[in-house]
Enzyme design. Structure first.
Site, mmCIF file in Angstrom:
data_model
loop_
_atom_site.group_PDB
_atom_site.id
_atom_site.type_symbol
_atom_site.label_atom_id
_atom_site.label_comp_id
_atom_site.label_asym_id
_atom_site.label_seq_id
_atom_site.Cartn_x
_atom_site.Cartn_y
_atom_site.Cartn_z
ATOM 1 N N ASP A 25 8.558 -0.862 30.819
ATOM 2 C CA ASP A 25 8.185 -0.035 29.658
ATOM 3 C C ASP A 25 6.845 0.688 29.780
ATOM 4 O O ASP A 25 6.093 0.789 28.798
ATOM 5 C CB ASP A 25 8.199 -0.880 28.375
ATOM 6 N N LYS A 130 16.631 0.060 27.439
ATOM 7 C CA LYS A 130 16.945 -1.222 26.809
ATOM 8 C C LYS A 130 16.602 -1.175 25.321
ATOM 9 O O LYS A 130 15.515 -0.728 24.950
ATOM 10 C CB LYS A 130 16.200 -2.357 27.503
ATOM 11 N N CYS A 163 7.440 -7.465 25.799
ATOM 12 C CA CYS A 163 8.594 -7.164 26.652
ATOM 13 C C CYS A 163 8.511 -7.807 28.031
ATOM 14 O O CYS A 163 9.540 -8.163 28.615
ATOM 15 C CB CYS A 163 8.781 -5.657 26.754
#
Ligand code: TIU
Length: 222
Positions: A25, A130, A163
């Site tokens: 990310d 995701k 994450c």
């Protein structure tokens, strides 16, 4: 096989032939002003600072023939993969799907959902969108890793306790050896990063190992 003697809580054996780097990310929405991270009230400059280190890790992996997998936390434009329970949190002023300075917040295809240009994936590298915090949930990651013959994952990206940690825990439960590149990950909250590193390697590497990026690069090329 490269040994990372300085890994914690103890030395880590790294076989580059069975390893992938997963970069979590590193999107504009988390590291640039005007994105999702900033909308939550966070200082994004802490996250920007790791970009050169992550770039070095990626370059070293590529040079060693180690696959690099990139993830993006984002949702479909019709929000069909965004649970109301997720949308209803965060800032009421700028929620996921709302129009912000970098397009619609955390929506696939919008400028803010892009990976920062310094860390852009190469053609052919796996890029996974995701909808959750963990990269195994509702993605092809398990199948991709099985196809690649990967048994060990090196983690980088943001944020450490959200994450990155969620994905490490998912990977640990699926039988992967997990190594977190401690200076290639960052949190908006220094205390949360420190606590995450400590809890990952506690109890004899209950979730995995941590090591500095330079040591990982040495092992990849050892
Ligand atoms: N808010 C925060 O710390 N993180 C996220 O929302 N997503 C990721 O960590 N990628």
């Amino acid at each position: 096989m490269g040994l990372i003697a300085g890994a914690l809580p103890f030395a880590f054996d790294l076989d580059p032939a069975m390893t992938a780097v997963i970069v979590i990310d590193m999107q504009r929405d988390f590291v640039e002003p005007g994105g999702f991270g900033a909308s939550l009230g966070n200082d994004v400059t802490r996250l920007q600072a790791i970009i050169p280190t992550v770039a070095a890790l990626i370059a070293g992996a590529r040079a060693a023939g180690v696959p690099v997998i990139h993830t993006r936390e984002c949702h479909r434009p019709d929000l069909s993969d965004l649970p109301p329970a997720k949308r209803d949190r965060g800032s009421p002023a700028l929620r996921i799907g709302d129009l912000g300075p970098m397009g619609r917040v955390l929506i696939a295809g919008e400028p803010g959902a892009d990976i920062v240009p310094e860390l852009a994936p190469l053609p052919g590298e796996i890029v996974l969108d995701k909808p959750g915090k963990g990269a195994f949930y509702a993605t092809s990651l398990s199948e991709d890793l099985a196809r690649l013959g990967v048994k060990t994952l090196i983690f980088a990206g943001v944020t450490t306790e959200v994450c990155v940690q969620t994905t490490m825990r998912e990977a640990n439960d699926r039988g992967f050896s997990c190594l977190l590149a401690e200076d290639s990950t960052e949190s908006y909250f220094p205390d949360f990063k420190a606590a995450t590193l400590a809890m990952i390697r506690a109890q004899g590497a209950i979730v995995g190992w941590t090591a500095r990026t330079a040591e990982i690069l040495d092992a990849l090329h050892g």
